[in-house]
Every structure is written in C-alpha cells, then in structure tokens.
Design a protein around this motif. Structure first.
Motif, short mmCIF file in Angstrom:
data_model
loop_
_atom_site.label_atom_id
_atom_site.label_comp_id
_atom_site.label_asym_id
_atom_site.label_seq_id
_atom_site.Cartn_x
_atom_site.Cartn_y
_atom_site.Cartn_z
N UNK A 76 0.83 -1.20 0.00
CA UNK A 76 0.00 0.00 0.00
C UNK A 76 0.87 1.25 0.00
N UNK A 77 1.92 1.23 0.79
CA UNK A 77 2.84 2.38 0.81
C UNK A 77 3.43 2.60 -0.57
N UNK A 78 3.79 1.49 -1.20
CA UNK A 78 4.37 1.59 -2.54
C UNK A 78 3.38 2.25 -3.50
N UNK A 79 2.11 1.83 -3.42
CA UNK A 79 1.13 2.39 -4.34
C UNK A 79 0.90 3.88 -4.04
N UNK A 80 0.89 4.21 -2.74
CA UNK A 80 0.67 5.60 -2.35
C UNK A 80 1.81 6.48 -2.87
N UNK A 81 3.04 6.01 -2.69
CA UNK A 81 4.18 6.82 -3.12
C UNK A 81 4.22 6.96 -4.63
N UNK A 82 3.81 5.90 -5.31
CA UNK A 82 3.90 5.96 -6.78
C UNK A 82 2.80 6.84 -7.36
N UNK A 83 1.83 7.22 -6.54
CA UNK A 83 0.72 8.01 -7.07
C UNK A 83 0.94 9.50 -6.95
#
Lengths: 354, 312, 339
Positions: free
Chosen positions: B247-254
């Motif tokens: 989830x952190x990865x998706x948040x940062x990539x957004x």
C-alpha cells in the motif's frame, strides 16, 4: 496549430458589498486544438473566475464584464444571449467541477444524468442516447456499465462519481473541456487514476482541456502548456517544460521553490512572504512586487508588459527588460534550469546559449 | 534514540460500537513518539489518521487501548486538575483555518483563551502583552490583535491557530492536516514556522497529513495508515527510499511531482488487499523488518521482506 | 500581447527591498459581526422602513392614549357610533364626521350635537376608538413580547441542552418534544382557558405552552452544527469547560439565528392572541387588545366600518413590519451572503 478559444484582454469585476473587486484584470490566452492548458494560481488569483466567465456561469447581478473578448471559433461568447449560450454549454464547451458530491443530482439515476445532455443537444432517440450513455460509462472505465445506469450517485465512491461527471461532460464530444480542480477533493491514488483517464480520453476524442489547479505536481503530469495566474492576471505562460525548467517570473520561482522535492533534503523551504493582494484595491504596478525578493523601483510604478522569452513563452516581469539588471533566481530554480537547454544555467551538452 | 514522550498501545476507536453500522476508525494501532521528533501520519481520507489524533488528545474517548504520556495513561479517569494540566502539555492545530477560529471573537480573545482557562496571566495588560508576543512569534503583529478572524487570509488564520496552541506552552502538538487547506505558497510559510518553533521550544509533533511530499519534508519518522490500521512505520528517508508494504508503494507511486520529466516516466502501482493471500489463522501484525522499519505483515511476508532487504 | 519595449530610465531598475511585514497589513476597517450586519441591514430599505413603522407603533401604543382628549374606558352613550373626525382634515372632505344613517349621508357629529373630535371615531358604547386602538396595541405588543421572550428562553435552553449533551439526553428530550408537538395546540389552549381565568397571563401561558418547541428545534440544530466545529474542539483541547464553551463559543454564534427566529415569533404571537380574542377565548371586556377590537368591529362592519378598520390596519402593519424586519435580519446575518 489551430486556435479554438481566444481570450483577449478580459477584465471582469464583482460588485460586492465592500466595493468593486477586480477579479480579472486583463487576461490573454489562446487554447489550441487538442492541447491541455493548465492554469495555476492560488485562491483568489482569478483562475476559476476566468473559466467561469468563459462558461458565463457567474451571477449576472454581481459580476460585470468590463472589457475584452472571449472568442470561441470566432464567436464572442460575452456577446451571446443566454439562449445561445445554453446551446454551447454542455455541447461545445463543458465543465467538470471540483466536488463530485455536489455536481451530480442525488435524486436522479446516473444513467439519466448522462443521457440528459445527449437528448438536449443532439437530435437522437432515447434508445440511442441510452446506448451512448452506456458506451460513455464504459469509456470512463466504469465496470458493468449497463447495470450501473440505474444507480444513484450515493451508491458510488468519490472517484467513481468523478468518472461519471467526466462521462456527462464528454457526452456531446465537446471541443473544449474545462476542468476546475477536478482532483482536489480526491485522494492521491484516486487522483492518479482520474488524471490517467483524462489524458487517455483526450487522446481518444481530441478535446482541448483547460485544467485549473493549484497543485504543481498535477500540472507537470497533465499539461502541455501552463499559464500562471497571480492577482487577476496571467504572469507567465509557456510550455510545461519552459515553465518548470526555465521559469522567468519571480512568482513562478516562488511557487516552484516552495514545494519540497522528494529526493533532496532542504534545510528550509522557500516561503513566499506575505499574503495575496486584495483585489478590492489592487496594488499599483506589479501585483507581486510587494512579496518579491526581486522587486525593482519600476515594479511599484508600472504594470510590466509581457516580454517574449521564446515563441511560446512569455512572462510579465520587468526583470526581462533589456535594461534590467541580471539576477540569479533562487537555488532550487537554478537547479531546475540546469536541465533546460536554452537557459543560461544549462549544464547539458545539447548546445544552446542564452 | 531519545526518550519516549508518548506511547500509544493497542488504541481502538470504534464508532457505533455493536450496531450494524459500526465503524472501526482506528483498529488496534500501537506506536511511540519520541521527545523532540516529528512523527508524520499519512493515509487517505477515511483511514483514521485524524481520529487517531483526536483520540490521543481525548476529544474522543478511546474504545480500548492506552495513550501513555510521560508515563501516565491519559485515558484513565482523572481529576479535573490533572486533565487541565494534561491539556496544557498537549495541544492541537486544526485543519480548516476557516472553521477553527471563532468568528465572533477578536484575535486577542482567541489567542488568550488558553491563558484565561489556565490563569496564566494576572491582568489585562499582561494578557495583551503575552498575546502580542505570541502574534510576533507567528509573524503577525500588535495591529492584528483587535481584528476578527474573518479579516485574515487562510495562511494568517492558520498561524493564529498556532499562536493559540502555543499560548499554554505545550510540549506536544498534534497538527491535524494543518496545511491541506492552504495554497502552495502559504503552505511553506506554515511548515517553516512549525519547524522553527520546534527548534526553539523543543516541541514534539504528530503531523497528520495526506500530502506526502510535505510530510517527508517535516517528519523524522512516518507512519502510513490504511483503513484504521497502521501498515508501515519507518524513518522518513527509509520509507521513501525503501517502501515495503504494497500500500505504501502504491501511495508513493501516485504522488505527482512538479517535474514534467519525472511525470512522463512515472509508473503507478495499484494496491489490492486481496493480493496478500493471507491464510486463515495467520497472525498479521506490525513486525520489525530492518531496525526501526516496521511493516504490518504475516510471518511469511516478514521472511520474504527480510530476504529482499538484505539482498539490496 | 504587447511586445513593444519602451525605453525606461535606468534608475527605475534599482532593486528595492520591501519589508515583507508590509504584506501582512490588513487595510480593511475592522468590523465585528454585528457592525457588519448593521451595515447590511442599513442597505435594506424594507427593513429600515419596518424599523420606523415599528418604532412609530410602539411609541404610539404608549403615547396615543395620553394625547387623545378622551379616555379609553369612559362611556358616553350620547357619543356612540361616531365616525372619525379630525380637525384640519375635515375641510378636505375626509374625516369630517359624515357617516351613513338609514342609507343617507349625514354629519353625525352635527346630528348628535357633539362638538369635540374623535380621531378614530367611537364604538357602540361611545368610547374613543383612538385611545382604545392604541391601548389594545399596547396589550397585544406586551403579550407578544413576553411570549416571545419566554419562548426564546425555554426554547434555547431546552434545545441547547438537548443538542449539546446529545446521546441519551437528546433522545429523551426529543421524544418529549414530539409528544408535545403531537397534541393540538388549540385543544390545550381551550382546556387551559377553561381552568384559568382569562386574562393577559393566561394568554401568555397559552401561547408559550407549545410555542417554544419551534425555537428549541432551531436552537438544537444550531448547537449541533457548532458543537463539533473546530474552534469548539480547539477550546476543548485548551481545557475549557462546558460553561465556557456554551457562553463564549456557541451562544454568540447562534445568537443571530435566535434573534431572527424571535423576530418571526413576535408577529405569530400577536396574531395568535388576536385569534384567541377573536374566537372569544382571549381578553374579556373592558380590557382591549387588537383581537378583541377587531372582534367588536367585525360585528358592525356594515354600519360602522371604522371600528374594524383601525385595529386591523395596526395589526397588519405590525405583522408586515416584523416579517420584513426578520427577513432583513436574516439576510444581514446569513454568512452565505458574505462576499
């Protein structure tokens, strides 16, 4: 490239209880076919008012066109009657608003809301409109579009609602789509999806988009060209690379350096001091001068004209006058300029001198 | 690391408990805040980050769990005097600069409210002087004391909110999305002010936000929340350089950055909770993957995360 | 875009340093909410006119009976049923004491050999209508103001407590309100007036018995709206107790709405009193209110229209003026109208 919309010397005031608010003080820009023009600025800079005046959505009793033209395919929108304007709104120019909660009618199924502009502006039967609405929902990435046609807005999440709003806006294949902070109310991950969708759709249907936002990250993502507004005026306009890598106006410098970057650790953020001008009594000269570290005497006396930086890039600052002293922009901006061939800080090898 | 100022242990905040519309806004989260640090708390709307802040400061009574401040559980029943003392130590800055100042009060009275409640000044003259001092601390001045909140701009109002919180000399400040309603150029003013104050007064912050770039800038450590759970906790540098929870990865990539070149190449990852494939009976908890870097994961995931991070 | 580059003297390009605190200055004059509202209401012509009309009526209600040469209670049978006659105006052919008697237009003053003037005429008992109308107004206003104040106090307290404490307290208090609201007001009033002696106090009680419910609902809604506003939360985190939050934060903010609502309860109370008196449940003779006067007048409307006319005009003016003033206040207080 073909110009689809031209805004010329637009001046608009609001008559309020406290006096005349000069919300737009001479705005000029063109919108080309198929491009995305982002208008950035802080609240009160006049960015929303500019687009609302294009749509003629401002309250008539309190707002007044002082001067200027809004030419849409050669027609001056400020001179049209309400009835003529209604034919353009939603058909040739449509708009997406910030809050998807309030821009849908909560008591009407969304299918009907999408069909509404189709039935109103195009001479088609209900069944055709229904089919097109389903196609639109599919186009904006709504799963199971047929089933969802009968549902009401509260049954959708924020991101899905914004998709529906986009579907409605696109229903009549508008030539111009005005998006007024369409992702501000959304979370980052949803924002990313909506931005992707808008870019995708633009390629498919070749609409011109005016994208209003205060988020420079979003601008960098969606825009082809950027207009920076401050105090009811455009202070700088250029392609996205020109604005981000070779900005010329001190306000643009301030905006760009006040954003922390994810990869470097600054000790202190650059903060533009003070507050935006009060447009009840706009300052003389350059409205930004009072907050600028680069202010010169003339800034306090005369409004700077647009100086040409390149064919596509103009900035309204006296710093660009040939007789003006050369100044070094803030560090963060010089870092940016290093990437841009044509700036005097360019460190690459592609040649290019200033 | 420095001493712990605040320990949050298994904090739960359920609304409409036991009813069909029960909402688990904060669902069993634990973390510590050290003296003098800034802990960032990020997550999307509805993830419970604001509720966490409000529960810590006792605006809500916790459903379960402990908030231990300086060794004392603040959610225990306590005397009025103790509570007042606690209110002095812990303060809050609110999100909406328009709703957080009483429109019927003068700035002088707004800022002096804490002084009045705690009896920190003896006479009106001292009160006024103290307020002026606070106004100057936040970059405003004497002239502003006799005005009403609606005459100020958003950034100025937010600074008034900070001055109000500072009036009682707190040690710990919860900043609940203090900049998300402000313009970009004004955000930096407020963030700089918060940082300066931290250095001057040795404040500890819990900084709640959804703007990840600002959070990284101001925070020493960052916690990421997702649907009432804390899913990852690490130092700011580590979290951005090496996000482990998907989830952190998706948040940062957004996050879009003000850099067109980067934007042209950015690839967004999406997060689907079903991808974890947790088995029945598997215990999912906050586990320390590398020193100081906690991830909400199962025993199995922990191993693969450890393997992944050691191979780097 | 203008591209012509003007020649500009070199010293114009000297750098200037601007003190950034300059930009923090607020140039607008400082206005409190109430000053702002006053500026707004001053622009509302209808509201201003209403204020003057109300002031005039209120002053007349007290001064009127004194300036009239005739007493309100004195019955002079020989002067019964006289039409209005005003000195000065009589020469213009109006208010000249001419009335119809048995289908013929005659000067009744001359006929009855009355050499004094009755500005609003007299009633069937020969009482001066001018004094009676203003005394009636006085009573009506008194009843309305007292009722409105009681409504306000009970309503705000009840609604405020219900909204502020919420939860179980709110549930119970709201159920009670619903039950009270379910009982038809008129039935309660009739039953009550059977038990109590009809008079000013009885009518005030009758009006306030259920009248406060509307105010309590509005107060509750307002308190609910404000109690979770961030400035109230901020005050709580500073350690403020309930008393402070209610008196410093909630009450000043809901005061506007309460005032507006009171402005609308006053005419409602006036009207309700008039209605009760009209159906015979109100004041008893010889006391007069606008309602009883209208009741008396309507019985003889065909022969002595002036008896009905003046109290009706006063009543209508009061109703319209209070409503217009209430509307004006609402516009002035409504933050949505802010620019």
């Amino acid at each position: 490239m073909e110009k689809i919309l031209e805004v010329k010397d637009l001046e608009l005031s609001f008559h309020t209880f406290a006096g005349e608010v000069k919300a737009i003080r001479g705005v000029n820009f063109d919108l080309l076919k198929g491009e995305t023009l982002a208008i950035v600025g802080e609240s009160g800079s006049g960015k929303s008012v500019t687009t609302k005046s294009i749509m003629r959505l401002l309250p008539e009793h309190s707002s007044e066109f002082k001067n200027g033209q809004i030419l849409f395919n050669g027609k001056d929108l400020t001179k049209l009657t309400d009835r003529e304007m209604q034919k353009i709104r939603g058909k040739d120019i449509s708009m997406i608003f910030q809050d998807p909660m309030t821009s849908l009618n909560p008591t009407m199924p969304i299918g009907k809301q999408i069909m509404e502009p189709i039935l109103k502006h195009r001479n088609v039967s209900k069944s055709v409109a229904h089919k097109e609405a389903v196609d639109l929902l599919r186009l904006v990435g709504m799963p199971k579009p047929e089933a969802r046609m009968k549902q009401y807005p509260h049954q959708f999440s924020g991101g899905q609602r914004q998709r529906i709003v986009i579907a409605i806006a696109l229903a009549c294949n508008p030539q111009v789509l005005i998006a007024d902070e369409p992702t501000t109310a959304l979370d980052v991950t949803i924002q990313a999806q909506i931005l992707e969708l808008m870019k995708d759709l633009q390629k498919k249907i070749n609409t011109s988009i005016i994208f209003i936002t205060h988020d420079l990250g979003v601008v960098a993502n969606v825009a082809d060209r950027v207009a920076v507004m401050y105090g009811g005026k455009i202070v700088e306009i250029g392609t996205v690379d020109e604005i981000f890598y070779n900005p010329q106006h001190p306000y643009t410098w301030g905006l760009l350096s006040s954003m922390p970057s994810l990869d470097t650790a600054e000790e202190k953020l650059y903060a533009i001091p003070g507050t935006p001008p009060d447009l009840l009594s706009p300052p003389k000269g350059d409205a930004f001068a009072l907050r600028s570290d680069y202010a010169m005497k003339i800034d306090l006396e005369e409004v700077p004209p647009f100086f040409k930086v390149s064919d596509t890039h103009y900035a309204a600052t006296w710093l660009l006058h040939p007789d003006a002293p050369q100044v070094d922009p803030p560090l963060a901006i010089r870092e940016r300029m290093k990437k841009y061939p044509g700036s005097r800080y360019y460190e690459g090898t592609e040649g290019g001198t200033y | 690391m420095a001493e712990k100022l605040l320990e949050i242990k298994n904090l739960k905040q359920y609304f409409n408990q036991g009813k069909p519309n029960e909402v688990r806004a904060v669902d069993d989260i634990s973390f510590d805040i050290y003296k003098g640090e800034t802990l960032g708390l990020v997550g999307e709307s509805g993830c419970g980050k604001s509720t966490t802040g409000r529960t810590i400061i006792r605006l809500y009574d916790a459903t379960d769990g402990q908030v231990i401040y300086d060794g004392v559980n603040v959610h225990d029943k306590k005397s009025k005097k103790d509570l007042k003392e606690f209110n002095r130590k812990m303060q809050m800055i609110f999100q909406d600069p328009y709703a957080s100042l009483n429109p019927r009060m003068k700035v002088l009275d707004i800022i002096a409210e804490g002084l009045d409640i705690h009896g920190l000044v003896k006479n009106p003259k001292e009160r006024k002087e103290k307020v002026v001092e606070l106004l100057e601390t936040v970059g405003l001045n004497r002239e502003h004391a006799d005005r009403y909140a609606h005459e100020f701009s958003g950034g100025q109002r937010q600074r008034l909110g900070i001055a109000r919180a500072l009036a009682v000399n707190p040690e710990f400040i919860i900043a609940d999305e203090p900049i998300s309603a402000l313009d970009v150029s004004i955000q930096a003013q407020v963030v700089n002010l918060l940082k300066e104050l931290q250095e001057e007064k040795g404040l500890t912050y819990l900084f709640i936000a959804h703007d990840l770039s600002m959070v990284k800038y101001i925070s020493d450590r960052i916690g990421v929340m997702y649907f009432g759970k804390l899913v990852e906790l690490a130092t700011a540098e580590e979290l951005y350089a090496n996000p482990m929870h998907p989830y952190t990865q998706s948040l940062l990539s957004a996050i879009p950055l003000p850099d067109p070149d980067y934007e042209r190449t950015r690839v967004r990852k999406s997060y689907d909770p079903a991808n974890h494939n947790y088995q029945d009976g598997e215990e999912i908890a906050m586990r320390e993957v590398t020193p100081g870097h906690f991830v909400y994961c199962s025993e199995k995931e922990l191993e693969s995360l450890r393997a992944l991070s050691s191979s780097k | 875009m203008s591209l012509d580059i003007k020649k500009i003297p070199a010293e114009s390009f000297e750098r200037v340093h601007i003190d950034s605190s300059h930009a923090e200055r607020i140039t607008k004059p400082s206005l409190s909410f109430w000053q702002d509202a006053w500026l707004r209401i001053r622009k509302n012509k209808a509201a201003i006119a209403s204020i003057f009309i109300l002031l005039f009526i209120i002053i007349m209600a007290f001064v009127g009976p004194m300036v009239s040469p005739h007493d309100a209670e004195t019955q002079t049978i020989t002067h019964a049923n006289l039409p209005p006659k005003v000195p000065g105006l009589e020469k213009l052919g109006i208010f000249d004491g001419v009335g119809t008697l048995a289908g013929k237009e005659v000067d009744l003053y001359e006929m009855k050999k009355v050499d004094t003037y009755y500005w609003f005429g007299t009633d069937g008992l020969g009482r001066d209508m001018f004094s009676r109308a203003w005394e009636g107004t006085q009573i009506s206003l008194l009843i309305a103001f007292v009722a409105a104040v009681i409504d306000m106090v009970i309503g705000v307290a009840y609604g405020g407590i219900s909204g502020y404490y919420g939860g179980r307290t709110d549930d119970i208090m709201q159920r009670i309100v619903e039950i009270l609201y379910g009982i038809p007001t008129l039935v309660i009033v009739i039953l009550m007036l059977l038990v109590m002696e009809p008079g000013v106090i009885a009518i005030v009680i009758a009006i306030t018995l259920t009248g406060w419910i509307g105010m309590s609902r509005i107060a509750r809604g307002q308190v609910l709206k404000f109690k979770n506003q961030e400035f109230v939360l901020a005050s709580r985190t500073l350690g403020a107790g309930n008393g402070r939050i209610i008196s410093k934060h909630i009450l000043p903010n809901i005061l506007g709405v309460i005032i507006i609502n009171t402005m609308f309860t006053i005419p409602t109370a006036i009207f309700f009193e008039a209605f009760l008196s009209f159906i015979g449940l109100g004041l008893q003779a010889p006391d007069a209110s606008l309602g009883t006067l209208i009741n008396d007048g309507y019985k003889v409307i065909r022969f002595q229209p002036h008896i009905l006319l003046y109290p009706s005009i006063i009543l209508s003016l009061l109703m319209i003026a209070f409503n217009l003033l209430g509307d004006g206040l609402r516009d002035a207080f409504d933050p949505k109208m802010k620019d």
